[in-house]
Design a protein around this motif. Sequence first.
Motif, mmCIF file in Angstrom:
data_model
loop_
_atom_site.group_PDB
_atom_site.id
_atom_site.type_symbol
_atom_site.label_atom_id
_atom_site.label_comp_id
_atom_site.label_asym_id
_atom_site.label_seq_id
_atom_site.Cartn_x
_atom_site.Cartn_y
_atom_site.Cartn_z
ATOM 1 N N MET A 14 0.810 -1.193 0.000
ATOM 2 C CA MET A 14 0.000 0.000 0.000
ATOM 3 C C MET A 14 0.856 1.262 0.000
ATOM 4 S SD MET A 14 -2.897 -1.234 -0.234
ATOM 5 C CE MET A 14 -4.101 0.050 0.013
ATOM 6 N N SER A 15 2.097 1.125 0.364
ATOM 7 C CA SER A 15 2.931 2.311 0.508
ATOM 8 C C SER A 15 3.157 2.992 -0.833
ATOM 9 C CB SER A 15 4.253 1.934 1.155
ATOM 10 O OG SER A 15 4.733 0.765 0.560
ATOM 11 N N PHE B 230 12.821 -1.378 7.516
ATOM 12 C CA PHE B 230 11.914 -2.499 7.358
ATOM 13 C C PHE B 230 10.943 -2.579 8.520
ATOM 14 C CE2 PHE B 230 12.924 -4.955 3.771
ATOM 15 C CZ PHE B 230 14.213 -4.600 3.446
ATOM 16 N N VAL C 280 9.096 -4.910 10.642
ATOM 17 C CA VAL C 280 9.227 -6.326 10.938
ATOM 18 C C VAL C 280 8.520 -6.618 12.252
ATOM 19 C CG1 VAL C 280 10.848 -8.197 11.333
ATOM 20 C CG2 VAL C 280 11.450 -6.372 9.782
ATOM 21 N N VAL D 287 10.968 -9.100 17.193
ATOM 22 C CA VAL D 287 11.578 -10.372 17.559
ATOM 23 C C VAL D 287 11.693 -10.393 19.073
ATOM 24 C CG1 VAL D 287 13.615 -11.820 17.276
ATOM 25 C CG2 VAL D 287 12.867 -10.342 15.417
ATOM 26 N N LEU E 176 17.328 -13.667 18.969
ATOM 27 C CA LEU E 176 18.355 -13.790 17.943
ATOM 28 C C LEU E 176 19.655 -14.282 18.526
ATOM 29 C CD1 LEU E 176 18.019 -10.821 15.490
ATOM 30 C CD2 LEU E 176 18.215 -13.228 14.947
ATOM 31 N N GLY F 5 19.638 -17.693 19.285
ATOM 32 C CA GLY F 5 19.646 -18.516 18.090
ATOM 33 C C GLY F 5 21.034 -18.815 17.579
ATOM 34 N N ALA G 264 21.142 -22.819 17.193
ATOM 35 C CA ALA G 264 20.926 -23.512 15.929
ATOM 36 C C ALA G 264 21.948 -24.607 15.719
ATOM 37 C CB ALA G 264 20.989 -22.515 14.776
ATOM 38 N N MET H 235 26.480 -29.319 12.614
ATOM 39 C CA MET H 235 26.947 -28.413 11.565
ATOM 40 C C MET H 235 27.605 -29.233 10.468
ATOM 41 S SD MET H 235 26.683 -25.096 11.613
ATOM 42 C CE MET H 235 28.210 -24.343 11.079
ATOM 43 N N ARG I 33 23.738 -16.530 6.553
ATOM 44 C CA ARG I 33 23.889 -15.186 7.103
ATOM 45 C C ARG I 33 24.927 -14.393 6.313
ATOM 46 N NH1 ARG I 33 24.287 -16.135 12.645
ATOM 47 N NH2 ARG I 33 22.034 -16.059 12.643
ATOM 48 N N ILE J 65 23.779 -7.973 12.331
ATOM 49 C CA ILE J 65 23.221 -9.324 12.421
ATOM 50 C C ILE J 65 21.713 -9.315 12.656
ATOM 51 C CG2 ILE J 65 23.610 -9.687 14.893
ATOM 52 C CD1 ILE J 65 24.762 -12.450 14.089
ATOM 53 N N TYR K 224 19.561 -7.053 11.610
ATOM 54 C CA TYR K 224 18.897 -6.687 10.360
ATOM 55 C C TYR K 224 18.821 -7.895 9.436
ATOM 56 C CZ TYR K 224 18.194 -4.491 5.789
ATOM 57 O OH TYR K 224 17.727 -4.162 4.538
ATOM 58 N N GLY L 1 18.822 -10.981 10.350
ATOM 59 C CA GLY L 1 17.816 -11.861 10.929
ATOM 60 C C GLY L 1 16.410 -11.416 10.555
ATOM 61 N N ASP L 2 16.177 -10.101 10.607
ATOM 62 C CA ASP L 2 14.869 -9.571 10.232
ATOM 63 C C ASP L 2 14.541 -9.907 8.787
ATOM 64 O OD1 ASP L 2 14.820 -8.502 12.709
ATOM 65 O OD2 ASP L 2 15.158 -6.412 12.090
ATOM 66 N N LEU L 3 15.551 -9.751 7.922
ATOM 67 C CA LEU L 3 15.357 -10.057 6.505
ATOM 68 C C LEU L 3 14.962 -11.515 6.314
ATOM 69 C CD1 LEU L 3 18.311 -8.332 4.640
ATOM 70 C CD2 LEU L 3 15.911 -8.048 4.115
ATOM 71 N N GLU M 74 13.635 -13.485 8.422
ATOM 72 C CA GLU M 74 12.302 -13.709 8.946
ATOM 73 C C GLU M 74 11.250 -13.199 7.962
ATOM 74 O OE1 GLU M 74 12.020 -13.736 13.055
ATOM 75 O OE2 GLU M 74 10.277 -12.414 13.086
ATOM 76 N N PRO N 220 15.401 -17.111 11.406
ATOM 77 C CA PRO N 220 16.690 -16.422 11.520
ATOM 78 C C PRO N 220 17.731 -17.256 12.258
ATOM 79 C CG PRO N 220 14.894 -15.077 12.402
ATOM 80 C CD PRO N 220 14.313 -16.402 12.079
ATOM 81 N N GLU N 221 17.254 -18.212 13.032
ATOM 82 C CA GLU N 221 18.205 -19.067 13.758
ATOM 83 C C GLU N 221 18.968 -19.981 12.815
ATOM 84 O OE1 GLU N 221 16.211 -21.128 16.843
ATOM 85 O OE2 GLU N 221 15.543 -19.295 17.832
ATOM 86 N N HIS N 222 18.498 -20.108 11.589
ATOM 87 C CA HIS N 222 19.191 -20.972 10.639
ATOM 88 C C HIS N 222 20.250 -20.225 9.842
ATOM 89 C CE1 HIS N 222 15.517 -23.870 10.660
ATOM 90 N NE2 HIS N 222 16.205 -23.903 11.778
ATOM 91 N N ASN O 256 23.297 -19.593 10.381
ATOM 92 C CA ASN O 256 24.650 -20.131 10.224
ATOM 93 C C ASN O 256 24.663 -21.504 9.581
ATOM 94 O OD1 ASN O 256 23.486 -21.168 12.479
ATOM 95 N ND2 ASN O 256 24.993 -20.337 13.905
ATOM 96 N N ARG P 195 18.606 -11.820 -0.142
ATOM 97 C CA ARG P 195 19.826 -11.169 -0.599
ATOM 98 C C ARG P 195 19.506 -9.998 -1.524
ATOM 99 N NH1 ARG P 195 23.818 -14.819 -3.928
ATOM 100 N NH2 ARG P 195 21.979 -14.979 -5.234
ATOM 101 N N LEU Q 282 16.859 -8.305 -1.503
ATOM 102 C CA LEU Q 282 16.105 -7.304 -0.767
ATOM 103 C C LEU Q 282 16.987 -6.494 0.185
ATOM 104 C CD1 LEU Q 282 13.062 -6.930 -0.924
ATOM 105 C CD2 LEU Q 282 12.818 -8.372 1.097
ATOM 106 N N GLU R 269 4.733 -4.273 0.380
ATOM 107 C CA GLU R 269 5.354 -3.754 1.590
ATOM 108 C C GLU R 269 6.467 -2.754 1.294
ATOM 109 O OE1 GLU R 269 6.156 -6.925 4.252
ATOM 110 O OE2 GLU R 269 7.308 -5.660 5.604
#
Lengths: 315, 359
Positions: free
Chosen positions: A1-2, A11, A13, A16, A21, A24, A28, A34, B120, B139, B141, B143-145, B147, B153-155, B157, B175, B177, B211
């Motif tokens: 809409m922007s 962003f 978002v 969180v 984070l 995480g 993870a 790994m 990441r 880091i 930001y 993570g936000d991307l 998500e 975001p925990e994935h 690494n 990437r 974005l 968005e």
Amino acid sequence: MSDAAVQPGPFVVEPVTPGGLDAGVGGAAAELPMMTLWGDVWRRLRRNKLAILGSAIILGLVLTAALAPLIAPYSPDAQNLSNFLAPPSLRHWFGTDNLGRDYFSRVVYGSRVSISIGIVATFISVAIGMSLGAVSGYFGGKIDAVVMRVADVFFSFPFIVGAIIIITALGPSFPRLLALFIAIGVLGWATVGRIFRSSVLQVRQADYVEAARALGAGHFRILTRHVVPNAIAPVMVYSTIYTGLVILTEAALSFLGFGVASGTPAWGLMVADGKSSLTSQPWLVLFPGLAIVLTVLGFIFLGDGLRDSMDPRLR
Amino acid sequence: MPASDADSAELLSVRHLVKHFPVTQGIVFKRQVGTVSAVEDVSLSIRKGETLGLVGESGCGKSTAARCILRLLEPTSGSLLFEGEDFTRAGRGRMQELRREMQIIFQDPFSSLNPRMTVRSIVSEPLIIHGIYEREGGISYVGDLLERVGLNPEHGNRYPHEFSGGQRQRIGVARALALRPKLIICDEPVSALDVSVQAQIVNLLEDLQDEFALTYLFIAHDLSIVRHISDRVAVMYLGKIVEVGDRTDLYERPLHPYTQGLLSAIPVPDPNKERGRERVILRGDVPSPLNPPSGCRFHPRCFRAEEVARTQAVDTVGVGRSGRLVPRICTEEEPALVERGLGPLHPAACHFAVVKDVV
């Protein structure tokens, strides 16, 4: 809409959860083991018996070279003229040579020459070969043509003859070990260069390289972060096998009298000195010869195993 | 070109873009033995916030055009304008700034991510290259991307090979974005994915467009997806745009025989309709761009040309590349992409354009 005209803001978002984070980052890894690509290679390598045997031989050799004074029962230069050319016994496991020196101790110390040549000369070849190969494959065009023609010149040269020419040109006053490093190291780059160039050529076309360019990455970044890490596997395999060949070449050069100074404990030299009495005192050729064969095989086994475990088709 | 050329809201304009690849022989002494004309005089314009679909068969030059627009390939001629600024010959510094405005999503989610980098580091690389990693929040930001594109975001690494095709494509979206571009070129972003996953990615792209006020150039060969996501559609054949139009207009009233052929290949999910439908089947393959047919590049495969030739006087027809009779004008004169009866916003490049309902 922007509205399109509005400056793109930060962003939006969903918040969180605090600490989510940071938790995480460590969390993870614990969730799933790994698995990097190298980790993958290592897993497959461990199942390859020959590769394990090869690694064991190389590890043993490196330890022998490092701990030579602790392993050798005698000094490699201690002469005992009353007990020369003694056959292998409990006191002298590999017998003694014509000056009564303990042959086992000399074989142990000989590993130092082989290992240092193997490491340094391989390093020189790989360093030259990888830089020229990377530049050649990545930039292509005229640079590529020039570098590859120079490589052809190096290819058209018999390795041993080339090494002899270089060593002779450096003169007898030049430190012999250093001369060997230079001769073998400089002559061996062409194969590394070709192998690396061809894998760089392949990787260069990958979409992730294109993506990096679209992001604005410079040549240096693309080469070091994207191209080299993905193109290095074949060079790793080759340089392992090549280390074995380098050790063999050093032995051959020493055998021919262009290697390390006479009197130095070096396997090639010992085989050369013992060859005249091959029928009467065969152990003088047998033990250093076996050491050479074993070492070269060790590197070839490991290189073979590396190739199998890095083969993308098996992935 | 449509009248929107002068429109101030135009984000990207491509004018007479040409890309030729020389075909050379010899290793040391190269001589040119031919030219592949991958993109031949393509003009496009994309307004802010819209999605322009670009469709055509494999090898018709869609991807080459996309790479020229991003200057990943240097155009042979023509000009490229971003927000009215000509960047066809822009220097390194200016181009670097423009790269923050234009990004690309690739077709193959397996080869477009560096297998030696963690997710990441893949997503943060654009920020690091442009020196804004810290400023954007590093880091968190990234993570936000992750998500935002539907990844945990925990994935971050993990490595690309631990993800499925759809997830990997989401990484590619994140990437693209990261630098908050205005324009994203989607080069067949869903062609390599399972049908069930395609819809997810298309929906994600649509949500992101709303968005972040994104503009898309959406390249595809799947016409139903293009119809779903695009506002306008351009059809490309052998390096040339043959028809451009508003989505509904183009799908309901296709003018160019090639477009009609493509649309006719879309299955209709209604057996009765499907049975009664007139099928247009294109003969043959796309000719080699090394030696494109004379006149209209489509004439050797064109059913319309044959139709017309049957009704025309003998002295106005000739033998086309296919060996069949076609109007002489089709082999002699290249049809311009101009208005053909449906207004200036729906031009077509066919001498005998006529609407045919094929869907």
